[in-house]
Write a protein that holds these residues in place. Structure first.
Motif, mmCIF file in Angstrom:
data_model
loop_
_atom_site.group_PDB
_atom_site.id
_atom_site.type_symbol
_atom_site.label_atom_id
_atom_site.label_comp_id
_atom_site.label_asym_id
_atom_site.label_seq_id
_atom_site.Cartn_x
_atom_site.Cartn_y
_atom_site.Cartn_z
ATOM 1 N N ARG A 20 0.832 -1.203 0.000
ATOM 2 C CA ARG A 20 0.000 0.000 0.000
ATOM 3 C C ARG A 20 0.864 1.249 0.000
ATOM 4 N N LEU A 21 0.270 2.333 -0.460
ATOM 5 C CA LEU A 21 0.977 3.610 -0.558
ATOM 6 C C LEU A 21 0.800 4.432 0.714
ATOM 7 N N PRO A 22 1.739 5.331 0.984
ATOM 8 C CA PRO A 22 1.540 6.292 2.073
ATOM 9 C C PRO A 22 0.337 7.189 1.740
ATOM 10 N N ARG A 23 -0.227 7.807 2.739
ATOM 11 C CA ARG A 23 -1.449 8.600 2.556
ATOM 12 C C ARG A 23 -1.211 10.006 2.010
ATOM 13 N N GLN A 24 0.019 10.432 1.923
ATOM 14 C CA GLN A 24 0.305 11.788 1.474
ATOM 15 C C GLN A 24 -0.045 11.966 -0.013
ATOM 16 N N LYS A 25 -0.082 13.223 -0.415
ATOM 17 C CA LYS A 25 -0.456 13.615 -1.771
ATOM 18 C C LYS A 25 0.614 13.211 -2.783
ATOM 19 N N ARG A 26 0.168 12.708 -3.941
ATOM 20 C CA ARG A 26 1.080 12.389 -5.051
ATOM 21 C C ARG A 26 1.516 13.677 -5.736
ATOM 22 N N GLU A 27 2.808 13.756 -6.053
ATOM 23 C CA GLU A 27 3.347 14.921 -6.747
ATOM 24 C C GLU A 27 4.231 14.461 -7.890
ATOM 25 N N ASN A 28 4.550 15.364 -8.811
ATOM 26 C CA ASN A 28 5.437 15.094 -9.958
ATOM 27 C C ASN A 28 4.971 13.866 -10.744
ATOM 28 N N THR A 50 6.085 11.105 -7.013
ATOM 29 C CA THR A 50 6.788 11.225 -5.741
ATOM 30 C C THR A 50 5.780 11.475 -4.632
ATOM 31 N N ILE A 51 6.129 11.036 -3.442
ATOM 32 C CA ILE A 51 5.353 11.325 -2.238
ATOM 33 C C ILE A 51 6.352 11.770 -1.180
ATOM 34 N N CYS A 52 6.017 12.852 -0.515
ATOM 35 C CA CYS A 52 6.883 13.349 0.549
ATOM 36 C C CYS A 52 6.350 12.808 1.874
ATOM 37 N N GLU A 53 7.014 11.787 2.397
ATOM 38 C CA GLU A 53 6.585 11.164 3.652
ATOM 39 C C GLU A 53 7.126 11.969 4.830
ATOM 40 N N PHE A 54 6.238 12.311 5.744
ATOM 41 C CA PHE A 54 6.645 13.076 6.911
ATOM 42 C C PHE A 54 7.532 12.230 7.817
ATOM 43 N N CYS A 93 10.030 16.254 5.661
ATOM 44 C CA CYS A 93 9.643 14.999 5.030
ATOM 45 C C CYS A 93 10.771 14.502 4.123
ATOM 46 N N GLN A 94 10.633 13.248 3.734
ATOM 47 C CA GLN A 94 11.574 12.629 2.807
ATOM 48 C C GLN A 94 10.815 12.299 1.525
ATOM 49 N N GLU A 95 11.323 12.781 0.403
ATOM 50 C CA GLU A 95 10.668 12.517 -0.874
ATOM 51 C C GLU A 95 11.063 11.141 -1.376
ATOM 52 N N LYS A 96 10.078 10.352 -1.789
ATOM 53 C CA LYS A 96 10.307 8.996 -2.282
ATOM 54 C C LYS A 96 9.594 8.816 -3.615
ATOM 55 N N ILE A 97 10.146 7.928 -4.450
ATOM 56 C CA ILE A 97 9.558 7.663 -5.763
ATOM 57 C C ILE A 97 8.772 6.370 -5.722
ATOM 58 N N PHE A 98 7.555 6.436 -6.267
ATOM 59 C CA PHE A 98 6.689 5.276 -6.373
ATOM 60 C C PHE A 98 6.271 5.096 -7.824
ATOM 61 N N ILE A 99 6.025 3.858 -8.206
ATOM 62 C CA ILE A 99 5.575 3.540 -9.559
ATOM 63 C C ILE A 99 4.340 2.660 -9.441
#
Length: 186
Positions: free
Chosen positions: A82-90, A103-107, A117-123
């Motif tokens: 599952r994905l983190p709940r934060q907003k999808r960006e880029n 990308t999602i910036c996880e707090f 937060c730390q920015e992470k890449i998801f596909i």
């Protein structure tokens, strides 16, 4: 005797000058080395021409650039449930619309969002409904830039280590692995 004491005083008075000259000489050698490496980069650093959005350059399958093998071993494409709940960006979608990268910036703390937060890449594999995360990319506090699909299955992106230098990453989603890392500057 008077002449001997003058020589000693002169030597003591000149010591800071000698240190300054040594510092300047070694500094010039350091700058010369930097500019030679900058003007004549190794062939290994040029194994991949980065395909920035708008350049219309095709990505090519290459091996990991020399010097980045150890770093590449820690970077993995991992399926997640599952994905983190934060907003999808880029958000970027490949041409076949089979993959969506974002990308999602996880707090850092779910209780104190001011800590950053730390920015992470998801596909997202849209047809299968699977999600993947690219893990192990260093400098987690720095943002990603130029997230783009250069081919249907090739994702490229950059992470700047400072305002002047960064690393260009290329991931093959068919193989689910990192295929290249190369350094670049502005």
């Amino acid at each position: 005797m008077h002449l001997k004491s003058l020589k000693t005083q002169d030597n003591l008075a000149c010591q800071p000058c000698v240190n300054r000259v040594k510092f300047i000489v070694w500094g010039c050698f350091g700058l010369l080395k930097f500019f030679v490496l900058w003007l004549y980069p190794s062939e290994a650093a040029a194994t991949l021409t980065p395909a920035f959005p708008g350049d219309n350059l095709p990505a090519i399958a290459v091996e990991i650039s020399q010097g980045f093998e150890d770093l590449a071993q820690g970077i993995k494409v991992v399926e997640i449930s599952r994905l983190p709940r934060q907003k999808r960006e880029n958000i970027t979608v490949n041409s076949a619309q089979t993959y969506q990268a974002f990308t999602i910036c996880e707090f850092l703390s779910e209780f104190d969002q001011e800590q950053g937060c730390q920015e992470k890449i998801f596909i997202e594999e849209t047809i299968a409904g699977k999600f993947y995360q690219i893990q192990g990319i260093p400098l987690s506090w720095r943002p990603f830039t130029n997230l783009a699909w250069t081919e249907e299955n090739i994702l490229s992106f950059q992470r700047w280590s400072n305002p002047h230098y960064g690393l260009h990453y290329v991931v093959d989603m068919n193989q689910k692995k990192l295929v290249d890392i190369s350094a670049f500057d502005e």
